[in-house]
Write a protein that holds these residues in place. Structure first.
Motif, PDB file in Angstrom:
ATOM      1  N   THR A 173       1.997   8.984  -0.705  1.00  0.00           N
ATOM      2  CA  THR A 173       2.481   7.583   0.222  1.00  0.00           C
ATOM      3  C   THR A 173       3.500   6.496  -0.547  1.00  0.00           C
ATOM      4  OG1 THR A 173       0.436   6.399  -0.286  1.00  0.00           O
ATOM      5  CG2 THR A 173       0.560   7.589   1.563  1.00  0.00           C
ATOM      6  N   LEU A 174       4.462   6.189  -0.025  1.00  0.00           N
ATOM      7  CA  LEU A 174       5.397   5.407  -0.650  1.00  0.00           C
ATOM      8  C   LEU A 174       6.115   4.321   0.321  1.00  0.00           C
ATOM      9  CD1 LEU A 174       6.984   4.841  -3.460  1.00  0.00           C
ATOM     10  CD2 LEU A 174       8.674   6.567  -2.346  1.00  0.00           C
ATOM     11  N   ASP A 175       5.722   3.097  -0.069  1.00  0.00           N
ATOM     12  CA  ASP A 175       5.898   1.945   0.811  1.00  0.00           C
ATOM     13  C   ASP A 175       7.173   1.283   0.191  1.00  0.00           C
ATOM     14  OD1 ASP A 175       6.503  -0.348   2.183  1.00  0.00           O
ATOM     15  OD2 ASP A 175       4.399  -1.600   1.374  1.00  0.00           O
ATOM     16  N   MET A 176       8.310   1.560   1.101  1.00  0.00           N
ATOM     17  CA  MET A 176       9.939   1.225   0.493  1.00  0.00           C
ATOM     18  C   MET A 176      10.132   0.093   1.084  1.00  0.00           C
ATOM     19  SD  MET A 176      11.570   4.890   0.281  1.00  0.00           S
ATOM     20  CE  MET A 176      11.938   5.173   2.050  1.00  0.00           C
ATOM     21  N   PRO A 216      -1.133   6.153  -9.259  1.00  0.00           N
ATOM     22  CA  PRO A 216      -0.475   5.023  -8.719  1.00  0.00           C
ATOM     23  C   PRO A 216       0.961   5.320  -9.018  1.00  0.00           C
ATOM     24  CG  PRO A 216      -1.478   4.395 -10.792  1.00  0.00           C
ATOM     25  CD  PRO A 216      -1.795   5.947 -10.496  1.00  0.00           C
ATOM     26  N   LEU A 217       1.769   4.657  -7.916  1.00  0.00           N
ATOM     27  CA  LEU A 217       3.328   4.889  -7.880  1.00  0.00           C
ATOM     28  C   LEU A 217       3.730   3.280  -7.854  1.00  0.00           C
ATOM     29  CD1 LEU A 217       4.121   7.386  -4.997  1.00  0.00           C
ATOM     30  CD2 LEU A 217       4.272   7.728  -7.521  1.00  0.00           C
ATOM     31  N   MET A 218       4.381   3.071  -9.013  1.00  0.00           N
ATOM     32  CA  MET A 218       5.067   1.878  -9.261  1.00  0.00           C
ATOM     33  C   MET A 218       6.582   1.712  -9.268  1.00  0.00           C
ATOM     34  SD  MET A 218       2.007   0.944 -10.147  1.00  0.00           S
ATOM     35  CE  MET A 218       2.033  -1.029 -10.932  1.00  0.00           C
ATOM     36  N   ASP A 219       6.889   0.647  -8.682  1.00  0.00           N
ATOM     37  CA  ASP A 219       8.545   0.485  -8.454  1.00  0.00           C
ATOM     38  C   ASP A 219       9.026  -0.154  -9.852  1.00  0.00           C
ATOM     39  OD1 ASP A 219       8.282  -2.569  -8.620  1.00  0.00           O
ATOM     40  OD2 ASP A 219       8.432  -2.839  -6.465  1.00  0.00           O
ATOM     41  N   VAL A 220      10.378  -0.418  -9.904  1.00  0.00           N
ATOM     42  CA  VAL A 220      10.848  -0.952 -11.031  1.00  0.00           C
ATOM     43  C   VAL A 220      10.342  -2.328 -11.441  1.00  0.00           C
ATOM     44  CG1 VAL A 220      12.978  -1.839  -9.867  1.00  0.00           C
ATOM     45  CG2 VAL A 220      13.354  -0.873 -12.171  1.00  0.00           C
ATOM     46  N   ASN A 221      10.104  -3.154 -10.394  1.00  0.00           N
ATOM     47  CA  ASN A 221       9.475  -4.392 -10.714  1.00  0.00           C
ATOM     48  C   ASN A 221       7.996  -4.481 -11.044  1.00  0.00           C
ATOM     49  OD1 ASN A 221      11.965  -5.479  -9.974  1.00  0.00           O
ATOM     50  ND2 ASN A 221      11.558  -5.394  -7.978  1.00  0.00           N
ATOM     51  N   GLY A 222       7.432  -3.491 -11.305  1.00  0.00           N
ATOM     52  CA  GLY A 222       6.036  -3.178 -11.502  1.00  0.00           C
ATOM     53  C   GLY A 222       5.075  -3.382 -10.437  1.00  0.00           C
ATOM     54  N   ASN A 223       5.402  -3.515  -9.163  1.00  0.00           N
ATOM     55  CA  ASN A 223       4.637  -3.382  -8.324  1.00  0.00           C
ATOM     56  C   ASN A 223       4.219  -1.986  -7.501  1.00  0.00           C
ATOM     57  OD1 ASN A 223       5.167  -6.483  -7.754  1.00  0.00           O
ATOM     58  ND2 ASN A 223       7.044  -5.734  -7.028  1.00  0.00           N
ATOM     59  N   ARG A 224       2.949  -2.017  -7.378  1.00  0.00           N
ATOM     60  CA  ARG A 224       2.262  -0.689  -6.927  1.00  0.00           C
ATOM     61  C   ARG A 224       2.774  -0.696  -5.455  1.00  0.00           C
ATOM     62  NH1 ARG A 224      -3.848   2.051  -7.226  1.00  0.00           N
ATOM     63  NH2 ARG A 224      -3.228   3.745  -6.080  1.00  0.00           N
ATOM     64  N   VAL A 225       3.507   0.577  -5.212  1.00  0.00           N
ATOM     65  CA  VAL A 225       4.108   0.661  -3.610  1.00  0.00           C
ATOM     66  C   VAL A 225       3.582   2.062  -3.102  1.00  0.00           C
ATOM     67  CG1 VAL A 225       6.165  -0.546  -4.482  1.00  0.00           C
ATOM     68  CG2 VAL A 225       5.952   1.788  -5.067  1.00  0.00           C
ATOM     69  N   GLY A 226       2.773   2.565  -4.050  1.00  0.00           N
ATOM     70  CA  GLY A 226       2.069   3.935  -3.203  1.00  0.00           C
ATOM     71  C   GLY A 226       1.239   4.814  -4.065  1.00  0.00           C
ATOM     72  N   GLN A 227       0.948   6.069  -4.027  1.00  0.00           N
ATOM     73  CA  GLN A 227       0.146   6.799  -4.626  1.00  0.00           C
ATOM     74  C   GLN A 227       0.375   8.331  -4.413  1.00  0.00           C
ATOM     75  OE1 GLN A 227      -3.747   5.448  -3.492  1.00  0.00           O
ATOM     76  NE2 GLN A 227      -3.995   7.141  -1.939  1.00  0.00           N
ATOM     77  N   ILE A 228       0.035   8.918  -5.230  1.00  0.00           N
ATOM     78  CA  ILE A 228      -0.173  10.448  -5.242  1.00  0.00           C
ATOM     79  C   ILE A 228      -1.362  10.760  -5.224  1.00  0.00           C
ATOM     80  CG2 ILE A 228       0.618  12.566  -6.034  1.00  0.00           C
ATOM     81  CD1 ILE A 228       2.937  11.515  -7.052  1.00  0.00           C
ATOM     82  N   ALA A 229      -2.116  11.403  -4.139  1.00  0.00           N
ATOM     83  CA  ALA A 229      -3.644  12.015  -4.247  1.00  0.00           C
ATOM     84  C   ALA A 229      -3.547  13.324  -4.209  1.00  0.00           C
ATOM     85  CB  ALA A 229      -4.187  11.230  -3.093  1.00  0.00           C
ATOM     86  N   VAL A 230      -4.514  13.911  -4.865  1.00  0.00           N
ATOM     87  CA  VAL A 230      -5.012  15.371  -4.771  1.00  0.00           C
ATOM     88  C   VAL A 230      -6.100  15.222  -4.118  1.00  0.00           C
ATOM     89  CG1 VAL A 230      -5.257  17.343  -6.133  1.00  0.00           C
ATOM     90  CG2 VAL A 230      -4.105  15.586  -6.963  1.00  0.00           C
ATOM     91  N   LEU A 231      -6.084  15.916  -2.606  1.00  0.00           N
ATOM     92  CA  LEU A 231      -7.334  16.150  -1.854  1.00  0.00           C
ATOM     93  C   LEU A 231      -7.904  17.341  -1.781  1.00  0.00           C
ATOM     94  CD1 LEU A 231      -5.752  13.987   0.902  1.00  0.00           C
ATOM     95  CD2 LEU A 231      -7.136  13.155  -0.846  1.00  0.00           C
ATOM     96  N   ALA A 232      -9.224  17.416  -1.838  1.00  0.00           N
ATOM     97  CA  ALA A 232      -9.826  18.737  -1.461  1.00  0.00           C
ATOM     98  C   ALA A 232      -9.924  18.876  -0.088  1.00  0.00           C
ATOM     99  CB  ALA A 232     -11.167  18.470  -2.312  1.00  0.00           C
ATOM    100  N   ASP A 233      -9.432  19.911   0.290  1.00  0.00           N
ATOM    101  CA  ASP A 233      -9.437  20.345   1.687  1.00  0.00           C
ATOM    102  C   ASP A 233     -10.790  20.964   2.070  1.00  0.00           C
ATOM    103  OD1 ASP A 233      -6.851  19.524   2.192  1.00  0.00           O
ATOM    104  OD2 ASP A 233      -5.946  21.480   1.833  1.00  0.00           O
ATOM    105  N   GLU A 234     -11.112  20.836   2.982  1.00  0.00           N
ATOM    106  CA  GLU A 234     -12.378  21.458   3.870  1.00  0.00           C
ATOM    107  C   GLU A 234     -11.767  22.678   4.506  1.00  0.00           C
ATOM    108  OE1 GLU A 234     -15.392  20.512   3.494  1.00  0.00           O
ATOM    109  OE2 GLU A 234     -14.568  18.844   2.351  1.00  0.00           O
ATOM    110  N   PRO A 235     -12.612  23.838   4.231  1.00  0.00           N
ATOM    111  CA  PRO A 235     -12.217  25.117   5.125  1.00  0.00           C
ATOM    112  C   PRO A 235     -11.528  24.990   6.486  1.00  0.00           C
ATOM    113  CG  PRO A 235     -14.220  25.456   3.721  1.00  0.00           C
ATOM    114  CD  PRO A 235     -13.799  23.948   3.916  1.00  0.00           C
TER     115      PRO A 235
END
Length: 75
Positions: free
Chosen positions: A6-9, A46-65
């Motif tokens: 997710t990335l909030d632009m 966490p994903l940080m923009d050039v100004n140091g703000n947290r703007v999103g994340q990369i999450a590794v999710l375990a899927d249910e079958p």
């Protein structure tokens, strides 16, 4: 497993060309993505923009079958 990004632009760091800042942010996390293994379910980077703000994340999710069987690609 599912990799969810997710990335909030909607801030100044993405003006005037949001693609350039988005690409910079994702390049900074490529090493984390390259080293994901089966034990990383539940990990969030966490994903940080050039100004140091947290703007999103990369999450590794375990899927249910059942989720794996019904997952649909998104565009």
């Amino acid at each position: 497993m599912t990799l969810h990004i997710t990335l909030d632009m909607d801030n100044a760091a993405f003006e005037p060309s949001p693609g350039i800042e988005a690409a910079r942010i994702l390049r900074r996390r490529l090493h984390n993505i390259e080293t994901i293994d089966a034990n990383d379910a539940g990990t969030v980077f966490p994903l940080m923009d050039v100004n140091g703000n947290r703007v999103g994340q990369i999450a590794v999710l375990a899927d249910e079958p059942a989720q794996r069987a019904t997952a649909q690609p998104t565009h």
